[in-house]
Enzyme design. Structure first.
Site, PDB file in Angstrom:
ATOM      1  N   TYR A 131      17.684  11.384  31.135  1.00 33.57           N
ATOM      2  CA  TYR A 131      16.592  11.065  30.204  1.00 33.57           C
ATOM      3  C   TYR A 131      16.156  12.346  29.497  1.00 33.57           C
ATOM      4  O   TYR A 131      15.460  13.183  30.062  1.00 33.57           O
ATOM      5  CB  TYR A 131      15.434  10.459  31.001  1.00 33.57           C
ATOM      6  CG  TYR A 131      14.338   9.826  30.167  1.00 33.57           C
ATOM      7  CD1 TYR A 131      14.384   9.795  28.783  1.00 33.57           C
ATOM      8  CD2 TYR A 131      13.234   9.255  30.786  1.00 33.57           C
ATOM      9  CE1 TYR A 131      13.380   9.214  28.035  1.00 33.57           C
ATOM     10  CE2 TYR A 131      12.213   8.667  30.047  1.00 33.57           C
ATOM     11  CZ  TYR A 131      12.288   8.651  28.687  1.00 33.57           C
ATOM     12  OH  TYR A 131      11.289   8.073  27.955  1.00 33.57           O
ATOM     13  N   LYS A 159      20.244   9.414  27.483  1.00 34.20           N
ATOM     14  CA  LYS A 159      19.226   8.783  26.639  1.00 34.20           C
ATOM     15  C   LYS A 159      18.606   9.871  25.774  1.00 34.20           C
ATOM     16  O   LYS A 159      17.837  10.701  26.252  1.00 34.20           O
ATOM     17  CB  LYS A 159      18.174   8.123  27.529  1.00 34.20           C
ATOM     18  CG  LYS A 159      17.043   7.384  26.822  1.00 34.20           C
ATOM     19  CD  LYS A 159      16.126   6.757  27.882  1.00 34.20           C
ATOM     20  CE  LYS A 159      15.072   5.826  27.307  1.00 34.20           C
ATOM     21  NZ  LYS A 159      13.970   6.542  26.676  1.00 34.20           N
TER      22      LYS A 159
END
Length: 283
Positions: A131, A159
């Protein structure tokens, strides 16, 4: 599992803890809508504000309510030992994958962030999504660091935050550094259409967590994103978590006070603006 639409719902939090009924309702709606995966305990899911026990509870509720739809569970925390404990809880709950941001208090170096992912993937039996969220972690990944982390076992996706104007060049530069088995996912709903057109494999979506059909419309036709510009403007002004909370309350899916303090729900003119925008956009 790291392709298509990954929908990230709220975790409704009251003074007595997670509203388990409302949370299960939000997740089951997404499963019924046929999203490709569900992102539990992402930023919209308020993961940093919850205790380990609450996060374990939320993970179990999400997996049960998802009824077979793969669930991605956030495990970010400041201490590696806590991340490892949260990873164990996610695995025990039946999660299909985990999502890890390099959360910190002291600023982290590249080697420290690499060490975090190295320590976690060494113990992990599930796929992991990296992330990259500099707005909240205040850590800036380089493509070189992404490449090092992507080579670790069990890393399945990255991501990334909103892409610049030349989105394809950004995505291509990152893809050149990572294994073919690692997908690239876009977050930042206002720029998702550009990211998908540039070659991102998955949309990690706040919009999809409440309005999955609207998110799918954007994935089919990039022009639909421009139609939703009034909603993106609200996200930018008030923060997407507050806007989505107001929208979910208006729709009767959750109660009136659902954000963990010190976060505050939108009231007065701001809340009316959200409701008016939903009506304008037929959401």
């Amino acid at each position: 599992m790291f392709t298509g639409l990954s929908a990230f719902p709220l975790t409704p939090v009251t003074g007595s803890g997670i509203d388990t009924t409302a949370y299960a309702r939000l997740v089951s709606r997404l499963a019924a809508a046929g999203v490709d995966s569900i992102g539990a305990l992402g930023s919209t899911g308020s993961y940093p504000y919850l205790t380990r026990a609450q996060r374990a509870e939320a993970a179990k509720i999400a997996v049960d309510a998802a009824a077979g739809t793969p669930v991605l569970v956030g495990i970010g925390a400041t201490a590696t030992s806590e991340v490892l404990a949260l990873a164990e809880d996610a695995q025990n709950a039946g999660a299909a994958a985990v999502l890890l941001a390099p959360v910190s208090y002291q600023p982290l170096t590249d080697d420290e962030v690499f060490g975090l992912y190295e320590d976690v993937t060494r113990e992990l039996s599930l796929p992991l999504c990296v992330y990259d969220n500099p707005r909240t972690t205040h850590f800036q990944f380089s493509d070189e660091l992404h490449g090092r982390i992507a080579a670790l076992p069990n890393v399945g996706s990255i991501k990334i935050p909103g892409v610049p104007a030349d989105a394809k060049a950004r995505v291509d530069a990152l893809r050149a550094r990572i294994l073919d088995t690692v997908t690239i996912g876009i977050s930042g709903d206002a720029v998702a259409a550009e990211g998908l057109a540039a070659g991102c494999d998955v949309w990690y979506s706040v919009l999809g967590g409440l309005f999955p059909d609207a998110a799918r419309a954007v994935m089919r036709d990039a022009a639909e994103s421009e139609r939703l510009r009034p909603l993106w403007d609200l996200f930018a002004r008030h923060g997407s978590i507050r806007v989505v909370a107001a929208a979910a309350t208006h729709l009767g899916l959750i109660g009136e006070r659902v954000l963990p303090r010190p976060l505050r729900e939108l009231d007065g003119a701001a809340r009316r603006e959200v409701i008016d925008t939903l009506r304008q956009l037929n959401l």
